[in-house]
Design an enzyme around this catalytic site. Structure first.
Site, PDB file in Angstrom:
ATOM      1  N   ASP A 182     -45.957   2.577  12.380  1.00 16.30           N
ATOM      2  CA  ASP A 182     -46.006   4.035  12.279  1.00 16.30           C
ATOM      3  C   ASP A 182     -45.446   4.695  13.544  1.00 16.30           C
ATOM      4  OD1 ASP A 182     -47.283   3.745   9.855  1.00 16.30           O
ATOM      5  OD2 ASP A 182     -49.286   3.885  10.733  1.00 16.30           O
TER       6      ASP A 182
HETATM    7  N1  URA Z   1     -51.040  -0.554   9.904  1.00 16.46           N
HETATM    8  C1  URA Z   1     -51.004   0.784  10.112  1.00 16.46           C
HETATM    9  O1  URA Z   1     -51.855   1.518   9.646  1.00 16.46           O
HETATM   10  N2  URA Z   1     -50.004   1.268  10.883  1.00 16.46           N
HETATM   11  C2  URA Z   1     -49.063   0.509  11.451  1.00 16.46           C
HETATM   12  O2  URA Z   1     -48.197   1.029  12.144  1.00 16.46           O
HETATM   13  C3  URA Z   1     -49.112  -0.873  11.229  1.00 16.46           C
HETATM   14  C4  URA Z   1     -50.106  -1.377  10.441  1.00 16.46           C
END
Ligand code: URA
Length: 238
Positions: free
Chosen positions: A101
């Site tokens: 993310d």
């Molecule tokens: N899980 C998430 O919620 N975000 C990420 O960036 C990676 C795994």
């Protein structure tokens, strides 16, 4: 010997369909001769040009990047935000292996090896990914145990953590730090798993991908994988 359009696409010049168009338009030559037949074959011993550019044999490149916060895991962003590709210097068209993310930090691999990418992101290959999640409350250890039994995300999908460890639990500061290992890569998976228990992830960092770690790197830095590391990654997938 392989079909010309396959050689051009595998080289990363463009998609196979686009390569077929270029061949039909007379934009491809083999050893100085224009080729317009889609059944034509060639090899890298031949001199191939596409739109006047000589096609060089593709060299696979593998980068391990420590992604900072506020960088998008994509090759381009229509909002003009910085991408993981902007952080590395390369002559190749690289792609991220999976995603993190915008606000997640940590380990991400960038490569032009589409075959390895597909194998690494396929859940059947069970590549473990280790995350450190910071939660804005002191968690209940009994609740946290449920993550390995399985929790429901997106109203219907059951997902399990392979391992969970409470690293820090601070009742006074109202915060916890938890190490969680998962092998799937569903959208916002880790955050949603904690959400399913009523917990809010305020910071998330990926510390490990398979056997690879961030050792020796600071946020925003990267290094190339060694030949041995690439071989080991291949040995983990089918
Ligand atoms: N899980 C998430 O919620 N975000 C990420 O960036 C990676 C795994």
């Amino acid at each position: 010997m392989e079909r010309l359009q396959k050689i051009i696409a595998n080289n990363g010049y463009c998609s196979r369909r686009k390569a077929e168009e270029l061949i039909l338009q007379g934009e491809v030559t083999v050893n100085g001769q224009v080729i317009t037949d889609l059944g034509s074959k060639a090899s890298f011993n031949d001199v191939i040009t596409v739109e006047g550019h000589p096609l060089k044999e593709k060299v696979n490149e593998y980068i391990l990047l420590y992604k900072p916060r506020g960088v998008i895991t994509s090759t381009k962003d229509e909002k003009g935000r910085q991408t993981v590709i902007d952080l590395v210097k390369s002559q190749n068209r690289l792609y991220p292996v999976g995603r993190l993310d915008y606000d997640t930090t940590g380990l991400i691999i960038l490569t032009n090896d589409g075959q390895l990418t597909n194998l690494l992101i396929h859940p059947k290959n069970h590549i473990p990914k280790v995350y450190i999640a910071k939660i804005d409350t002191a968690v209940d250890p009994a609740q946290i145990k449920k993550l390995t039994a399985g929790v429901i995300i997106d109203d219907k999908i059951k997902v399990k953590a392979d391992k969970v460890k409470i690293k820090k639990l601070d009742k006074r500061q109202n915060s916890s730090t938890i190490e969680i290992t998962v092998h799937e890569g569903k959208y916002h998976q880790v955050k949603k798993m904690f959400e399913a228990l009523g917990y809010n992830v305020v910071k998330l960092k990926r510390e490990q991908f398979a056997f690879l770690t961030l050792k020796g790197l600071k946020s925003g830095e990267y290094r190339h994988l060694t030949t041995k590391e690439v071989k080991t990654l291949y040995s983990l997938v089918k």
